[in-house]
Design a protein around this motif. Structure first.
Motif, mmCIF file in Angstrom:
data_model
loop_
_atom_site.group_PDB
_atom_site.id
_atom_site.type_symbol
_atom_site.label_atom_id
_atom_site.label_comp_id
_atom_site.label_asym_id
_atom_site.label_seq_id
_atom_site.Cartn_x
_atom_site.Cartn_y
_atom_site.Cartn_z
ATOM 1 N N VAL A 163 0.860 -1.179 0.000
ATOM 2 C CA VAL A 163 0.000 0.000 0.000
ATOM 3 C C VAL A 163 0.899 1.232 0.000
ATOM 4 O O VAL A 163 1.918 1.271 0.689
ATOM 5 C CB VAL A 163 -0.980 -0.002 1.197
ATOM 6 C CG1 VAL A 163 -0.268 -0.005 2.518
ATOM 7 C CG2 VAL A 163 -1.955 1.146 1.122
ATOM 8 N N GLU A 164 0.526 2.199 -0.798
ATOM 9 C CA GLU A 164 1.238 3.477 -0.839
ATOM 10 C C GLU A 164 0.262 4.580 -0.444
ATOM 11 O O GLU A 164 -0.891 4.566 -0.863
ATOM 12 C CB GLU A 164 1.784 3.746 -2.238
ATOM 13 C CG GLU A 164 2.874 2.794 -2.635
ATOM 14 C CD GLU A 164 3.452 3.110 -4.004
ATOM 15 O OE1 GLU A 164 3.267 4.246 -4.495
ATOM 16 O OE2 GLU A 164 4.081 2.215 -4.585
ATOM 17 N N ILE A 165 0.757 5.515 0.335
ATOM 18 C CA ILE A 165 -0.078 6.637 0.763
ATOM 19 C C ILE A 165 0.049 7.739 -0.282
ATOM 20 O O ILE A 165 1.140 8.264 -0.511
ATOM 21 C CB ILE A 165 0.348 7.146 2.160
ATOM 22 C CG1 ILE A 165 0.295 5.994 3.176
ATOM 23 C CG2 ILE A 165 -0.515 8.314 2.585
ATOM 24 C CD1 ILE A 165 -1.042 5.292 3.298
ATOM 25 N N PRO A 166 -1.072 8.109 -0.911
ATOM 26 C CA PRO A 166 -1.042 9.085 -2.002
ATOM 27 C C PRO A 166 -1.122 10.519 -1.497
ATOM 28 O O PRO A 166 -1.572 10.773 -0.381
ATOM 29 C CB PRO A 166 -2.293 8.733 -2.803
ATOM 30 C CG PRO A 166 -3.242 8.219 -1.760
ATOM 31 C CD PRO A 166 -2.383 7.505 -0.747
ATOM 32 N N GLY A 167 -0.714 11.443 -2.348
ATOM 33 C CA GLY A 167 -0.954 12.860 -2.093
ATOM 34 C C GLY A 167 -2.368 13.216 -2.517
ATOM 35 O O GLY A 167 -3.046 12.424 -3.170
ATOM 36 N N VAL A 168 -2.807 14.387 -2.140
ATOM 37 C CA VAL A 168 -4.159 14.834 -2.514
ATOM 38 C C VAL A 168 -4.101 16.276 -3.012
ATOM 39 O O VAL A 168 -3.228 17.049 -2.595
ATOM 40 C CB VAL A 168 -5.148 14.731 -1.331
ATOM 41 C CG1 VAL A 168 -5.329 13.283 -0.892
ATOM 42 C CG2 VAL A 168 -4.728 15.590 -0.160
ATOM 43 N N PRO A 169 -5.062 16.643 -3.867
ATOM 44 C CA PRO A 169 -5.130 18.041 -4.318
ATOM 45 C C PRO A 169 -5.516 18.963 -3.163
ATOM 46 O O PRO A 169 -6.074 18.523 -2.152
ATOM 47 C CB PRO A 169 -6.240 18.025 -5.373
ATOM 48 C CG PRO A 169 -6.528 16.597 -5.664
ATOM 49 C CD PRO A 169 -6.050 15.793 -4.501
#
Length: 178
Positions: A69-75
């Protein structure tokens, strides 16, 4: 390692959606805090934590399934609102969007024969019914109050800002519930 399917990719994308929802609710809460509406601020700060916990439930699901699992960035969230109703309208639309995302996830799990994934999504489906109902009621009351923010704040305090009761059916949260 469990094989990564289309359902898993959509579920991974949902981590970003939930973190974005959390950030958006922080922006909404801050708007209400800046405009001296502490009850609405408290409601949306709590919603922000709830959305964060949803993201971490998904993270825990991946961990439990022995999947990377990778933690994504957000707008960046919207921080500018024309009046006190605009953030509530945005919140309702956000919950409707998340509901469709959750429905699509449940359908994908079913379509791919991922019974564990389908079972995992059931709690989120139930949760979205509650989320949309809450924001619909909040918007209705905001419209009915016709600018009497004292009445709106009293309603929120009375109906939404009571003590939180943990849901024993909720999936586990990676790192624990905040």
């Amino acid at each position: 390692m469990t094989e990564f399917t289309k359902f898993h990719q959509l579920l991974h994308d949902q981590i970003a959606n939930e973190f974005y929802a959390s950030q958006q609710y922080i922006a909404v809460a801050t708007y209400f805090d800046n405009h001296d509406m502490p009850q609405l601020a408290q409601l949306f700060y709590r919603q922000a934590v709830e959305e964060r916990n949803h993201a971490m439930m998904i993270v825990q699901y991946f961990l439990d399934r022995d999947m990377d699992v990778e933690i994504p960035g957000v707008p960046a969230p919207n921080n500018t609102f024309e009046d006190y109703q605009a953030p509530i309208k945005l919140a309702l639309q956000q919950e409707k969007t998340v509901t469709q995302q959750i429905v699509d996830l449940a359908k994908s799990a079913r379509d791919t024969g991922d019974y564990l994934g389908e079972q995992f999504m059931q709690w989120f489906l139930k949760e979205q019914v509650e989320e949309v109902a809450t924001m619909t009621t909040l918007l209705t009351i905001a419209e009915r109050c016709k600018g009497n923010l004292f009445d709106l704040e009293n309603f929120v305090e009375r109906e939404f800002n009571g003590p939180a009761t943990p849901d024993p059916t909720a999936p586990p949260v990676a790192g624990g519930v905040v």
